[in-house]
Design an enzyme around this catalytic site. Structure first.
Site, PDB file in Angstrom:
ATOM      1  N   LYS A  16       8.907  26.276 123.776  1.00  0.00           N
ATOM      2  CA  LYS A  16      10.233  25.841 124.238  1.00  0.00           C
ATOM      3  C   LYS A  16      11.337  26.455 123.378  1.00  0.00           C
ATOM      4  CE  LYS A  16      11.378  21.299 123.994  1.00  0.00           C
ATOM      5  NZ  LYS A  16      12.677  21.094 123.321  1.00  0.00           N
ATOM      6  N   SER A  17      11.193  26.374 122.062  1.00  0.00           N
ATOM      7  CA  SER A  17      12.247  26.900 121.174  1.00  0.00           C
ATOM      8  C   SER A  17      12.457  28.395 121.399  1.00  0.00           C
ATOM      9  CB  SER A  17      11.849  26.692 119.708  1.00  0.00           C
ATOM     10  OG  SER A  17      11.808  25.332 119.406  1.00  0.00           O
ATOM     11  N   ARG A  21      15.788  30.621 123.006  1.00  0.00           N
ATOM     12  CA  ARG A  21      16.436  31.688 122.234  1.00  0.00           C
ATOM     13  C   ARG A  21      16.378  33.023 122.972  1.00  0.00           C
ATOM     14  NH1 ARG A  21      15.023  27.517 119.130  1.00  0.00           N
ATOM     15  NH2 ARG A  21      15.854  27.238 117.032  1.00  0.00           N
ATOM     16  N   GLY A  90      18.754  19.158 123.411  1.00  0.00           N
ATOM     17  CA  GLY A  90      19.500  19.255 122.155  1.00  0.00           C
ATOM     18  C   GLY A  90      19.630  20.695 121.702  1.00  0.00           C
ATOM     19  N   ARG A 118      23.167  11.680 121.047  1.00  0.00           N
ATOM     20  CA  ARG A 118      22.607  12.407 119.895  1.00  0.00           C
ATOM     21  C   ARG A 118      23.722  12.961 119.005  1.00  0.00           C
ATOM     22  NH1 ARG A 118      17.590  15.862 121.730  1.00  0.00           N
ATOM     23  NH2 ARG A 118      17.340  15.941 119.480  1.00  0.00           N
ATOM     24  N   ASP A 311       8.175  17.600 115.759  1.00  0.00           N
ATOM     25  CA  ASP A 311       7.968  17.173 117.151  1.00  0.00           C
ATOM     26  C   ASP A 311       6.560  16.638 117.391  1.00  0.00           C
ATOM     27  OD1 ASP A 311      10.566  17.857 117.765  1.00  0.00           O
ATOM     28  OD2 ASP A 311      10.039  19.848 118.527  1.00  0.00           O
ATOM     29  N   ARG A 342      12.084   7.830 117.906  1.00  0.00           N
ATOM     30  CA  ARG A 342      10.621   7.973 118.010  1.00  0.00           C
ATOM     31  C   ARG A 342       9.861   7.111 117.002  1.00  0.00           C
ATOM     32  NH1 ARG A 342      10.523  14.519 119.417  1.00  0.00           N
ATOM     33  NH2 ARG A 342      10.984  14.222 121.634  1.00  0.00           N
ATOM     34  N   ARG A 384       7.892  13.667 124.806  1.00  0.00           N
ATOM     35  CA  ARG A 384       6.818  13.610 123.794  1.00  0.00           C
ATOM     36  C   ARG A 384       6.237  12.196 123.671  1.00  0.00           C
ATOM     37  NH1 ARG A 384       6.625  18.711 122.834  1.00  0.00           N
ATOM     38  NH2 ARG A 384       8.536  19.859 122.450  1.00  0.00           N
TER      39      ARG A 384
HETATM   40  C1  S3P Z   1      14.273  22.763 117.797  1.00  0.00           C
HETATM   41  C2  S3P Z   1      14.370  22.241 116.546  1.00  0.00           C
HETATM   42  C3  S3P Z   1      13.926  20.892 116.185  1.00  0.00           C
HETATM   43  C4  S3P Z   1      13.029  20.275 117.247  1.00  0.00           C
HETATM   44  C5  S3P Z   1      13.511  20.526 118.635  1.00  0.00           C
HETATM   45  C6  S3P Z   1      13.648  22.014 118.909  1.00  0.00           C
HETATM   46  C7  S3P Z   1      14.778  24.120 118.032  1.00  0.00           C
HETATM   47  O1  S3P Z   1      15.067  20.103 116.003  1.00  0.00           O
HETATM   48  O2  S3P Z   1      12.885  18.892 117.029  1.00  0.00           O
HETATM   49  O3  S3P Z   1      12.597  19.982 119.576  1.00  0.00           O
HETATM   50  O4  S3P Z   1      14.446  24.719 119.072  1.00  0.00           O
HETATM   51  O5  S3P Z   1      15.510  24.633 117.171  1.00  0.00           O
HETATM   52  P1  S3P Z   1      15.755  20.049 114.568  1.00  0.00           P
HETATM   53  O6  S3P Z   1      15.507  21.334 113.909  1.00  0.00           O
HETATM   54  O7  S3P Z   1      17.190  19.812 114.806  1.00  0.00           O
HETATM   55  O8  S3P Z   1      15.051  18.934 113.853  1.00  0.00           O
END
Ligand code: S3P
Length: 426
Positions: A16-17, A21, A90, A118, A311, A342, A384
């Site tokens: 996902k991350s 990007r 987020g 958030r 996560d 959580r 999750r």
């Molecule tokens: C993420 C960073 C994490 C993670 C989120 C995805 C990202 O958050 O919990 O699910 O893609 O950069 P934080 O780094 O703010 O804790």
């Protein structure tokens, strides 16, 4: 306790991350970026639609998880006609804010009810220090956010939290700054932004807890293959690791050391996990994971490990319920400001299923080995949470009724289908 072993092979969707990007940098690069194994989760689709609203053409070939982003360069975004909708994401909200802080237009961004709770002060503070005009339209410091693009200055930001979203937001704003930008964190968070920026041609340097970017003239389109998401694999790793007789091969998983904390913790708990075929794909370390069932014992998790498995803590809490002895999770107060609180949601739900679990201000204490019963679990629409309680039900032998369970579409649309397949193959 589940006695039916998990046997077979599995692939899980793209990370996902990294998928987020790839769209962001693809949009800001010159030329067409091709992304294979893109995650078709609702969060990443929110990122695509935000960039489409800013004039970027994105072709999503859903059938083959391939995305083409026709980037227009660092200065090619145009003002959206309406409020940007980040959905439940987020990552979209915070990273996009960094990019928007430097654009020659004003816009607003918001998201669903969870996003609107958030904390955004964590990005408003450093982006404002760079010269950005960004504010919450609510008194609580959350979205909706209004951002008026401005010329930005490079800064050295000492972040009070280890957060890749904060670090990435500041570094992405730093693409447009008048000099280098550095972010230092208490502990190192995931480094996908740094790796990918480097791959797109920017000069990025990092050490243990700092990352620095020199603003580039231009970013250049790339061909990327997204590794399988270790955070999605985590549910199957847990189910297989705790079920005697299991032998599950989970192929093509990202094992970036800023993300692999779950493997280290499970190995310390006595799990039998072997990394096979280790390689690098699109700047990211990847391997196949062979997970065999065994008996696990409790452990202590805290400090620098936490960002590397942030996560995964809900599913690790589930694993601890089926391990022998006590597991202590500390230094994880960040869990309270994820898609749901959580710590509270896991403690309440696992207690209602029979677990011996205590909530602490920054984590949980779990004593394993209690028998599980069925329960009704409210997912709070947190993907999750829904997946963790599904695995709790599988391991405990009593499937809970999960309210709002289709929220798994955020990060793993085929989760229930894959689970059904892998548990009925056995
Ligand atoms: C993420 C960073 C994490 C993670 C989120 C995805 C990202 O958050 O919990 O699910 O893609 O950069 P934080 O780094 O703010 O804790």
């Amino acid at each position: 306790m589940n006695q039916t072993p998990l046997i077979g092979e599995l692939t899980v969707p793209g990370d996902k991350s990294i998928s987020h990007r790839s769209v962001m940098l693809g949009a800001l690069a010159k030329g067409t970026t091709k992304v294979e194994n893109f995650l078709q989760g609702a969060d990443c689709l929110s990122t695509i639609s935000c960039f489409q609203a800013m004039g970027i053409s994105v072709e999503n070939h859903v059938d083959k998880n391939q995305v083409l982003i026709h980037g227009k360069g660092l200065h090619g975004l145009r003002a959206p006609q309406s409020v940007l909708d980040c959905g439940n994401s987020g990552t979209t909200t915070r990273l996009l804010s960094g990019i928007l802080a430097a654009q020659p237009f004003t816009c607003e961004l918001t998201g669903d009810a969870s996003i609107q709770k958030r904390p955004m002060g964590r990005i408003i503070t450093p982006l404002s220090a760079m010269g950005a005009d960004i504010s919450s339209l609510r008194k609580n410091g959350c979205a909706p956010l209004k951002i008026q693009g401005r010329p930005l200055s490079g800064i050295h930001y000492q972040s009070p939290v280890a957060s890749a979203q904060v670090k990435s937001s500041v570094l992405l704003a730093g693409l447009y700054a008048n000099g280098p930008t550095t972010v230092t964190e208490p502990y190192r968070s995931r480094n996908h932004t740094e790796l990918m920026l480097g791959g797109f041609g920017a000069k990025v340097q990092w050490d243990d807890t700092s990352a620095s970017l020199t603003p580039p003239e231009e970013l250049y389109a790339q061909e990327l293959t997204v590794p399988g998401d270790i955070s999605s694999a985590a549910y199957f790793i847990t189910a297989a690791a705790l079920t005697p007789g299991s032998e599950l091969l989970i192929k093509n998983i990202g094992i970036n050391p800023t993300r692999d904390g779950i493997l280290k913790v499970y190995q310390a708990m006595g799990a039998d996990i072997t990394l096979l075929n280790e390689r690098t794909a699109s700047m990211e370390p990847v391997a196949d994971l062979l997970v065999r069932g065994s008996l696990l014992h409790g452990t202590t998790i805290g400090g620098a490990l936490i960002p590397t498995l942030i996560d995964e803590l809900p599913i690790i809490a589930v694993a601890a319920c089926f391990a022998e002895g006590e597991t202590v999770i500390a230094d994880a107060a960040e869990l309270k400001v994820k898609e749901s609180n959580r710590i509270a949601v896991m403690t309440k739900g696992l207690s209602s299923m029979g677990a011996d679990i205590t909530e602490t201000p920054d984590g949980m204490i779990i004593r394993g080995g209690r028998p599980f019963t069925s329960a009704v679990i409210d997912s709070r629409l947190d993907h999750r949470i829904a997946m963790s309680f599904t695995i709790a039900g599988l391991l405990g032998g009593e499937m809970p009724e999960i309210k709002g369970g289709d929220c798994v579409r955020i990060s793993y649309p085929d989760f229930y289908k894959d689970l059904k397949r892998i548990t009925s193959v056995s």
